[in-house]
Every structure is written in structure tokens, then in C-alpha cells.
Design an enzyme around this catalytic site. Structure first.
Site, PDB file in Angstrom:
ATOM      1  N   ASN A  17      24.415   6.053 -40.159  1.00 17.99           N
ATOM      2  CA  ASN A  17      23.355   5.782 -39.453  1.00 17.99           C
ATOM      3  C   ASN A  17      22.154   6.185 -39.925  1.00 17.99           C
ATOM      4  OD1 ASN A  17      23.822   3.883 -36.844  1.00 17.99           O
ATOM      5  ND2 ASN A  17      25.563   5.343 -36.531  1.00 17.99           N
ATOM      6  N   ARG A  68      23.023  28.260 -25.674  1.00 17.53           N
ATOM      7  CA  ARG A  68      22.438  26.602 -26.079  1.00 17.53           C
ATOM      8  C   ARG A  68      20.776  26.821 -25.981  1.00 17.53           C
ATOM      9  NH1 ARG A  68      25.200  22.476 -25.749  1.00 17.53           N
ATOM     10  NH2 ARG A  68      27.085  23.013 -24.685  1.00 17.53           N
ATOM     11  N   ARG A  94      25.601  17.291 -30.176  1.00 20.58           N
ATOM     12  CA  ARG A  94      25.178  18.532 -29.262  1.00 20.58           C
ATOM     13  C   ARG A  94      24.783  18.077 -27.987  1.00 20.58           C
ATOM     14  NH1 ARG A  94      26.717  23.501 -29.729  1.00 20.58           N
ATOM     15  NH2 ARG A  94      24.755  24.241 -28.818  1.00 20.58           N
ATOM     16  N   ASN A 110      18.393   8.104 -29.458  1.00 23.11           N
ATOM     17  CA  ASN A 110      19.725   8.241 -29.859  1.00 23.11           C
ATOM     18  C   ASN A 110      20.600   7.014 -29.982  1.00 23.11           C
ATOM     19  OD1 ASN A 110      22.185   9.724 -30.140  1.00 23.11           O
ATOM     20  ND2 ASN A 110      22.835   9.383 -27.895  1.00 23.11           N
ATOM     21  N   HIS A 112      24.441   5.324 -29.086  1.00 22.75           N
ATOM     22  CA  HIS A 112      26.019   5.654 -28.490  1.00 22.75           C
ATOM     23  C   HIS A 112      26.550   4.368 -28.756  1.00 22.75           C
ATOM     24  CE1 HIS A 112      28.558   7.639 -25.700  1.00 22.75           C
ATOM     25  NE2 HIS A 112      28.609   6.555 -25.185  1.00 22.75           N
ATOM     26  N   ASP A 148      23.791  10.644 -22.469  1.00 22.49           N
ATOM     27  CA  ASP A 148      23.864   9.247 -22.570  1.00 22.49           C
ATOM     28  C   ASP A 148      23.254   8.308 -21.594  1.00 22.49           C
ATOM     29  OD1 ASP A 148      25.014   9.675 -25.049  1.00 22.49           O
ATOM     30  OD2 ASP A 148      27.249  10.154 -23.962  1.00 22.49           O
ATOM     31  N   GLN A 176      27.531  -2.954 -36.383  1.00 25.24           N
ATOM     32  CA  GLN A 176      26.177  -3.363 -35.337  1.00 25.24           C
ATOM     33  C   GLN A 176      25.282  -2.292 -35.239  1.00 25.24           C
ATOM     34  OE1 GLN A 176      25.993  -6.403 -34.074  1.00 25.24           O
ATOM     35  NE2 GLN A 176      27.863  -6.979 -35.304  1.00 25.24           N
TER      36      GLN A 176
HETATM   37  C1  GRF Z   1      28.315   6.714 -34.211  1.00 24.78           C
HETATM   38  O1  GRF Z   1      29.103   5.908 -33.798  1.00 24.78           O
HETATM   39  C2  GRF Z   1      26.975   6.997 -33.203  1.00 24.78           C
HETATM   40  O2  GRF Z   1      27.018   6.014 -32.374  1.00 24.78           O
HETATM   41  C3  GRF Z   1      27.912   8.177 -32.505  1.00 24.78           C
HETATM   42  O3  GRF Z   1      28.394   8.858 -33.388  1.00 24.78           O
HETATM   43  C4  GRF Z   1      28.705   8.200 -34.573  1.00 24.78           C
HETATM   44  C5  GRF Z   1      28.115   8.748 -35.740  1.00 24.78           C
HETATM   45  O4  GRF Z   1      28.407   8.083 -37.142  1.00 24.78           O
HETATM   46  N1  GRF Z   1      26.627   8.900 -31.763  1.00 24.78           N
HETATM   47  P1  GRF Z   1      27.553   8.300 -38.465  1.00 24.78           P
HETATM   48  O5  GRF Z   1      27.442   9.834 -38.612  1.00 24.78           O
HETATM   49  O6  GRF Z   1      26.115   7.842 -38.393  1.00 24.78           O
HETATM   50  O7  GRF Z   1      28.296   7.807 -39.622  1.00 24.78           O
END
Ligand code: GRF
Length: 219
Positions: A17, A68, A94, A110, A112, A148, A176
Site C-alpha cells: 500500500n 506501549r 501496532r 488507516n 483495513h 479499526d 482494491q
Molecule cells: C493490508 O491488507 C492492509 O489492509 C492491512 O495490512 C495489509 C498490509 O499490506 N492493514 P501491505 O504491507 O500494504 O502490502
């Protein structure tokens, strides 16, 4: 000319990502720079991509901190050293403390891999298969103290097909993610997405983007 905005991306692993966001920033010439890629793991493969693209990197390793709170304080000071306008969690594994999240209120996103509020937490594809849902997907949201949760910015849906496995679902959802995450970050950078603090809801500045982007289905 508009001032360049600073984006700091946090990763723990592969970083696909992060890569999609870096590529979109370059291709679409965002008025923004990826100021840094920060990982909590020295061995995160995504750090190599960052280094190859001459993006500054930093590691704040959680095992180096006694709590933490101490880790989050160190992470926050490292992030703030790059003067971020936006912090992007991209597979950053984390749970963040409340003071950390509050410090970045309205400027931390973020992604998810589920259609929130369905299936927060881990193993979302397994959860989706076990629940027998006919649609699954991914969600970009502003980060709030509850894991989340937080106001949804964009979602993409895919159908769950006969014979789907965790792996096949993960692959299709990830495709996606690589569309909606750069889109959401681009919207924030161009100023068409902001969190309205009073309502805790994301809003867009134009009617066009409101109707076109919020919770749009990219399947
Ligand atoms: C993705 O599926 C994201 O939605 C989740 O962890 C995964 C990370 O994948 N939070 P990458 O490190 O971006 O390839």
C-alpha cells in the site's frame, strides 16, 4: 504555488500500500512529498523500496521500549521530526495509545482489509469466509482510539465467490486497497477530504467529491 505537504507512512511489512501511494504521488504530481517511511521492524521488506526511491527511512523498534506508552512517545517524536501534514498507516501492525492518536487527530488514516464495521482485528478474510458473507472488501478510515473504528473515508467491495479461499480473497481485496488508499490520500492532500472534529465524521469540500467518493464501490 501551494506549499508541499509532508506525508509520513508507517509500515511493518511488505508495504504494497505504501508503494501504491508513493507511485500515485509521483504519477499524479501531488503537491506533497513522502517525507519518510517509518517501520517498527528493521526487517520490513517495504524499507528497501523506500530506500530505492530515495525516501528517508527510520526504524523505531517496539522491543527497544519498556512499554506501549514509551514506544508511542518515541514513534511520535520520530514522526514529528518530519513535520507531517498526514500520517498514513499502511500495514502498521501496532495498537496505538490514546495520546498518540489524539496528537494526530484528523491527520491520520488507516486501511483495513474488511468492510468495517464488519470484521475488525486480524484474519479478516478468514472471518469473512466463516461468516458466509456475499461481499467483502476494504476500508480507509480516519484513526480514532478504538481499534479499526473511526470515520470511514472510502470503501471498496468485492463479491465473495464460490471456492474463494483466504488467499484468493486477500489478493482481490489488496488490488482494491491499492486503488482506494492512494485515492483517499490524494483527496486529503488536495484538500477535498477533512475530518469534521465536532461530528467525528469525514467530509469533503465539494458536492462532487462528496457524492463521488464517500463509500464509493470500486468493484
Ligand atoms: C493490508 O491488507 C492492509 O489492509 C492491512 O495490512 C495489509 C498490509 O499490506 N492493514 P501491505 O504491507 O500494504 O502490502
Amino acid at each position: 504555488m501551494r506549499a508541499m505537504k509532508n506525508i509520513v507512512i508507517l509500515i511493518s511489512g511488505r508495504g504494497s500500500n505504501m508503494e501504491a501511494i508513493v507511485r500515485a504521488a509521483e504519477a499524479e504530481r501531488w503537491p506533497a512529498r513522502i517525507a519518510a517511511i517509518i517501520s517498527n521492524r528493521t526487517d520490513a521488506p517495504g524499507l528497501q523500496f523506500a530506500a530505492a526511491h530515495a525516501i528517508p527511512t527510520a526504524v523505531v523498534a517496539n522491543q527497544d521500549y519498556p512499554s506501549r506508552a514509551a514506544f508511542d512517545a518515541a514513534l511520535q517524536s520520530t514522526i514529528d521530526g518530519f513535520l507531517p501534514d498526514l500520517v498514513v498507516l499502511a500495514g502498521f501492525m501496532r495498537i496505538l495509545t490514546e495520546p498518540f492518536v489524539a496528537h494526530y487527530a484528523g491527520r491520520i488514516l488507516n486501511i483495513h482489509p474488511s468492510l468495517l464495521p464488519n470484521f475488525p482485528g486480524l484474519a479478516t478474510h478468514r472471518q469473512a469466509l466463516a461468516a458466509g458473507v456475499s461481499e467483502h472488501g476494504a476500508t480507509v478510515h480516519f484513526v480514532t482510539a478504538e481499534l479499526d473504528h473511526g470515520p470511514v473515508v472510502l470503501q471498496a467491495k468485492i463479491p465473495v465467490l464460490p471456492g474463494d479461499t483466504e488467499h484468493s480473497l486477500a489478493m482481490r481485496v489488496l488490488q482494491q486497497e491499492h486503488i482506494i488508499y492512494p485515492r483517499a490520500v490524494g483527496m486529503f492532500i488536495e484538500g477535498s477530504l477533512a475530518l469534521q472534529q465536532e461530528q467525528g465524521q469525514p467530509s469533503t469540500n465539494t458536492d462532487e467529491s462528496r457524492s463521488d467518493h464517500i463509500k464509493k464501490d470500486f468493484a
